[in-house]
Design a protein around this motif. Structure first.
Motif, PDB file in Angstrom:
ATOM      1  N   SER A 115      -6.494   4.183   8.012  1.00  0.00           N
ATOM      2  CA  SER A 115      -5.138   4.419   7.521  1.00  0.00           C
ATOM      3  C   SER A 115      -4.337   3.131   7.470  1.00  0.00           C
ATOM      4  CB  SER A 115      -4.434   5.429   8.431  1.00  0.00           C
ATOM      5  OG  SER A 115      -3.085   5.571   8.074  1.00  0.00           O
ATOM      6  N   ARG A 116      -4.457   2.332   8.520  1.00  0.00           N
ATOM      7  CA  ARG A 116      -3.741   1.049   8.548  1.00  0.00           C
ATOM      8  C   ARG A 116      -4.268   0.119   7.455  1.00  0.00           C
ATOM      9  NH1 ARG A 116      -1.233   4.012  11.315  1.00  0.00           N
ATOM     10  NH2 ARG A 116      -0.217   3.558  13.296  1.00  0.00           N
ATOM     11  N   ALA A 117      -5.578   0.075   7.285  1.00  0.00           N
ATOM     12  CA  ALA A 117      -6.162  -0.784   6.250  1.00  0.00           C
ATOM     13  C   ALA A 117      -5.733  -0.333   4.860  1.00  0.00           C
ATOM     14  CB  ALA A 117      -7.687  -0.778   6.359  1.00  0.00           C
ATOM     15  N   TYR A 118      -5.525   0.956   4.709  1.00  0.00           N
ATOM     16  CA  TYR A 118      -5.101   1.506   3.413  1.00  0.00           C
ATOM     17  C   TYR A 118      -3.704   1.011   3.044  1.00  0.00           C
ATOM     18  CZ  TYR A 118      -3.936   5.072  -0.095  1.00  0.00           C
ATOM     19  OH  TYR A 118      -3.554   5.722  -1.244  1.00  0.00           O
ATOM     20  N   SER A 119      -2.813   0.925   4.026  1.00  0.00           N
ATOM     21  CA  SER A 119      -1.411   0.602   3.755  1.00  0.00           C
ATOM     22  C   SER A 119      -1.026  -0.847   4.025  1.00  0.00           C
ATOM     23  CB  SER A 119      -0.501   1.523   4.591  1.00  0.00           C
ATOM     24  OG  SER A 119      -0.714   2.883   4.302  1.00  0.00           O
ATOM     25  N   ALA A 120      -1.612  -1.467   5.045  1.00  0.00           N
ATOM     26  CA  ALA A 120      -1.164  -2.780   5.512  1.00  0.00           C
ATOM     27  C   ALA A 120      -1.176  -3.828   4.404  1.00  0.00           C
ATOM     28  CB  ALA A 120      -2.033  -3.244   6.682  1.00  0.00           C
ATOM     29  N   PRO A 129      -7.811   0.827  -7.117  1.00  0.00           N
ATOM     30  CA  PRO A 129      -7.900   2.237  -7.512  1.00  0.00           C
ATOM     31  C   PRO A 129      -9.115   2.977  -6.989  1.00  0.00           C
ATOM     32  CG  PRO A 129      -8.283   0.771  -9.392  1.00  0.00           C
ATOM     33  CD  PRO A 129      -7.761  -0.068  -8.276  1.00  0.00           C
ATOM     34  N   TYR A 130     -10.281   2.339  -7.011  1.00  0.00           N
ATOM     35  CA  TYR A 130     -11.508   3.048  -6.633  1.00  0.00           C
ATOM     36  C   TYR A 130     -11.752   2.981  -5.128  1.00  0.00           C
ATOM     37  CZ  TYR A 130     -11.848   2.415 -11.638  1.00  0.00           C
ATOM     38  OH  TYR A 130     -11.551   2.392 -12.978  1.00  0.00           O
ATOM     39  N   THR A 131     -11.508   1.827  -4.531  1.00  0.00           N
ATOM     40  CA  THR A 131     -11.666   1.702  -3.079  1.00  0.00           C
ATOM     41  C   THR A 131     -10.672   2.594  -2.354  1.00  0.00           C
ATOM     42  OG1 THR A 131     -12.385  -0.597  -3.347  1.00  0.00           O
ATOM     43  CG2 THR A 131     -11.715   0.103  -1.135  1.00  0.00           C
ATOM     44  N   GLY A 132      -9.418   2.561  -2.797  1.00  0.00           N
ATOM     45  CA  GLY A 132      -8.399   3.409  -2.182  1.00  0.00           C
ATOM     46  C   GLY A 132      -8.741   4.878  -2.298  1.00  0.00           C
ATOM     47  N   PHE A 133      -9.229   5.272  -3.461  1.00  0.00           N
ATOM     48  CA  PHE A 133      -9.629   6.665  -3.684  1.00  0.00           C
ATOM     49  C   PHE A 133     -10.741   7.065  -2.728  1.00  0.00           C
ATOM     50  CE2 PHE A 133     -12.640   9.539  -5.853  1.00  0.00           C
ATOM     51  CZ  PHE A 133     -11.837  10.652  -6.038  1.00  0.00           C
ATOM     52  N   LEU A 134     -11.759   6.241  -2.599  1.00  0.00           N
ATOM     53  CA  LEU A 134     -12.900   6.555  -1.730  1.00  0.00           C
ATOM     54  C   LEU A 134     -12.476   6.663  -0.269  1.00  0.00           C
ATOM     55  CD1 LEU A 134     -15.727   4.351  -3.303  1.00  0.00           C
ATOM     56  CD2 LEU A 134     -15.555   6.848  -3.333  1.00  0.00           C
ATOM     57  N   VAL A 135     -11.599   5.763   0.175  1.00  0.00           N
ATOM     58  CA  VAL A 135     -11.133   5.807   1.562  1.00  0.00           C
ATOM     59  C   VAL A 135     -10.445   7.132   1.848  1.00  0.00           C
ATOM     60  CG1 VAL A 135      -9.455   4.839   3.195  1.00  0.00           C
ATOM     61  CG2 VAL A 135     -10.941   3.320   1.887  1.00  0.00           C
ATOM     62  N   VAL A 136      -9.580   7.571   0.937  1.00  0.00           N
ATOM     63  CA  VAL A 136      -8.838   8.811   1.148  1.00  0.00           C
ATOM     64  C   VAL A 136      -9.766  10.022   1.126  1.00  0.00           C
ATOM     65  CG1 VAL A 136      -7.123  10.380   0.145  1.00  0.00           C
ATOM     66  CG2 VAL A 136      -6.654   7.929   0.307  1.00  0.00           C
ATOM     67  N   VAL A 137     -10.637  10.118   0.128  1.00  0.00           N
ATOM     68  CA  VAL A 137     -11.466  11.328   0.018  1.00  0.00           C
ATOM     69  C   VAL A 137     -12.487  11.416   1.151  1.00  0.00           C
ATOM     70  CG1 VAL A 137     -11.143  11.452  -2.480  1.00  0.00           C
ATOM     71  CG2 VAL A 137     -13.172  10.311  -1.578  1.00  0.00           C
ATOM     72  N   SER A 198      -5.112   7.438 -10.595  1.00  0.00           N
ATOM     73  CA  SER A 198      -4.406   8.262 -11.563  1.00  0.00           C
ATOM     74  C   SER A 198      -3.873   7.412 -12.717  1.00  0.00           C
ATOM     75  CB  SER A 198      -3.251   9.014 -10.889  1.00  0.00           C
ATOM     76  OG  SER A 198      -2.514   9.764 -11.833  1.00  0.00           O
ATOM     77  N   TYR A 199      -3.353   6.244 -12.397  1.00  0.00           N
ATOM     78  CA  TYR A 199      -2.857   5.345 -13.458  1.00  0.00           C
ATOM     79  C   TYR A 199      -3.997   4.903 -14.365  1.00  0.00           C
ATOM     80  CZ  TYR A 199      -0.953   1.290 -15.836  1.00  0.00           C
ATOM     81  OH  TYR A 199      -0.571   0.392 -16.800  1.00  0.00           O
ATOM     82  N   LYS A 200      -5.143   4.592 -13.755  1.00  0.00           N
ATOM     83  CA  LYS A 200      -6.308   4.161 -14.550  1.00  0.00           C
ATOM     84  C   LYS A 200      -6.778   5.278 -15.477  1.00  0.00           C
ATOM     85  CE  LYS A 200      -8.525   0.765 -13.850  1.00  0.00           C
ATOM     86  NZ  LYS A 200      -8.527  -0.577 -14.478  1.00  0.00           N
ATOM     87  N   LEU A 201      -6.686   6.513 -15.001  1.00  0.00           N
ATOM     88  CA  LEU A 201      -7.163   7.662 -15.778  1.00  0.00           C
ATOM     89  C   LEU A 201      -6.154   8.109 -16.829  1.00  0.00           C
ATOM     90  CD1 LEU A 201      -8.611   9.729 -12.797  1.00  0.00           C
ATOM     91  CD2 LEU A 201      -9.973   8.752 -14.659  1.00  0.00           C
ATOM     92  N   GLY A 202      -4.881   7.830 -16.589  1.00  0.00           N
ATOM     93  CA  GLY A 202      -3.847   8.338 -17.485  1.00  0.00           C
ATOM     94  C   GLY A 202      -3.488   9.766 -17.134  1.00  0.00           C
ATOM     95  N   TYR A 203      -2.464  10.308 -17.785  1.00  0.00           N
ATOM     96  CA  TYR A 203      -1.987  11.648 -17.441  1.00  0.00           C
ATOM     97  C   TYR A 203      -3.046  12.718 -17.724  1.00  0.00           C
ATOM     98  CZ  TYR A 203       2.651   9.622 -16.864  1.00  0.00           C
ATOM     99  OH  TYR A 203       3.704   8.881 -16.420  1.00  0.00           O
ATOM    100  N   ARG A 204      -3.544  12.755 -18.952  1.00  0.00           N
ATOM    101  CA  ARG A 204      -4.561  13.769 -19.270  1.00  0.00           C
ATOM    102  C   ARG A 204      -5.849  13.503 -18.510  1.00  0.00           C
ATOM    103  NH1 ARG A 204      -4.170  15.303 -25.728  1.00  0.00           N
ATOM    104  NH2 ARG A 204      -1.896  15.415 -25.850  1.00  0.00           N
TER     105      ARG A 204
END
Length: 289
Positions: A115-120, A129-137, A198-204
């Motif tokens: 969690s700290r590495a995600y935000s710090a 985008p991809y590393t952050g996504f993997l950490v969360v999931v 989400s930004y990389k993917l766009g809204y749709r």
């Protein structure tokens, strides 16, 4: 140290409770009797200490001025919030060692570090985008299930072919929800140097990606419940997916018409509906078992 109401607000404790479904799912899959204290202690540690500390630390680092998960108008954090998050983490670790076991405490410490590495600012995994996504999931999905099982039973979950499916289902479930929580924050995140999936993917693309994640999640649930001779449980999950899918489809159609519908209010509606549906669903599985 006095804790002011803005500091308490930024801990976002109600938002932490949206992550309850995976804990309840893990509880429902435990074979054999467990006492209420065995369940209550890890539940309180995870949802009232670890998650609020993570939320608060993220708010302290980001200093959001626009809507964030659970707060439409977040107050500006102070150094007091930082110290409160440290205290919560320390108390969580001490209680884990004292009331559960060292293995549970070490797993909690791993979650805290992620969690700290995600935000710090020094590491800032969330800006990738991809590393952050993997950490969360991984940590809010499979690892939370593993952590919850360990906290309740005080035993390690056997990582066999069957249990891998439920761990994967938890991560894909978070993988379907997480990009949707970012969909209204594109401008705010970019201003802070954060490029979300989400930004990389766009809204749709975000909605299409979530559909794929949920479909894989459902397949993993099918394989897990089939292998554990609980096919009725799989069908119960399908019933509770219906209201989620209905609102998801409605929201998607509205965003296709006007991307301004990808806003905070609709995101929170989706989060609350999904959390309530899955909490009730897994409580039903718990009672069934």
């Amino acid at each position: 140290m006095m804790i002011d109401k803005d500091t308490i607000k930024l801990l976002r404790i109600p938002f932490s409770l949206l992550l309850m479904p995976i804990f309840i799912l893990a509880w429902s899959q435990i074979r054999g009797a467990v006492s209420w204290i065995d369940v209550l202690v890890p539940f309180l540690i995870i949802h009232f200490l670890v998650y609020p500390a993570s939320n608060g630390y993220n708010s302290y680092i980001d200093k959001d001025q626009d809507s964030i998960g659970g707060l439409e108008k977040p107050p500006m954090p102070t150094i007091r919030l930082f110290y409160v998050t440290l205290i919560l983490d320390i108390v969580a670790l001490l209680l884990a060692i004292w009331l559960v076991n060292m293995a549970f405490a070490l797993c909690l410490l791993t979650c805290m570090a992620a969690s700290r590495a995600y935000s710090a600012r020094q590491i800032r995994l969330k800006k990738y985008p991809y590393t952050g996504f993997l950490v969360v999931v991984i940590f809010q999905g499979a690892f939370t299930y593993y952590l919850s099982y360990l906290g309740i039973t005080k035993e390690f979950l056997e990582l066999n072919g069957t249990n891998i499916w439920v761990l994967a289902a938890c991560s894909f479930q978070i993988g379907g929800v997480y990009p949707l929580t970012q969909i209204y924050q594109h401008k705010q995140d970019l201003a802070d140097g954060v490029v979300t999936i989400s930004y990389k993917l766009g809204y749709r693309g975000t909605f299409v990606f979530s559909i794929i994640m949920f479909a894989i999640c459902d397949l993993c649930y099918f394989l897990y419940f089939t292998n554990t001779n609980q096919i009725a449980s799989f069908y119960i999950i399908q019933a509770f997916f219906i209201p989620i899918a209905a609102f998801f489809g409605y929201w998607f159609s509205q965003v296709v018409k006007d991307t301004r519908n990808a806003n905070f209010k609709n995101t929170m509606r989706m989060n609350i509906l999904a959390a309530l549906s899955m909490n009730i669903c897994f409580i039903v599985l718990l009672l069934k078992n």
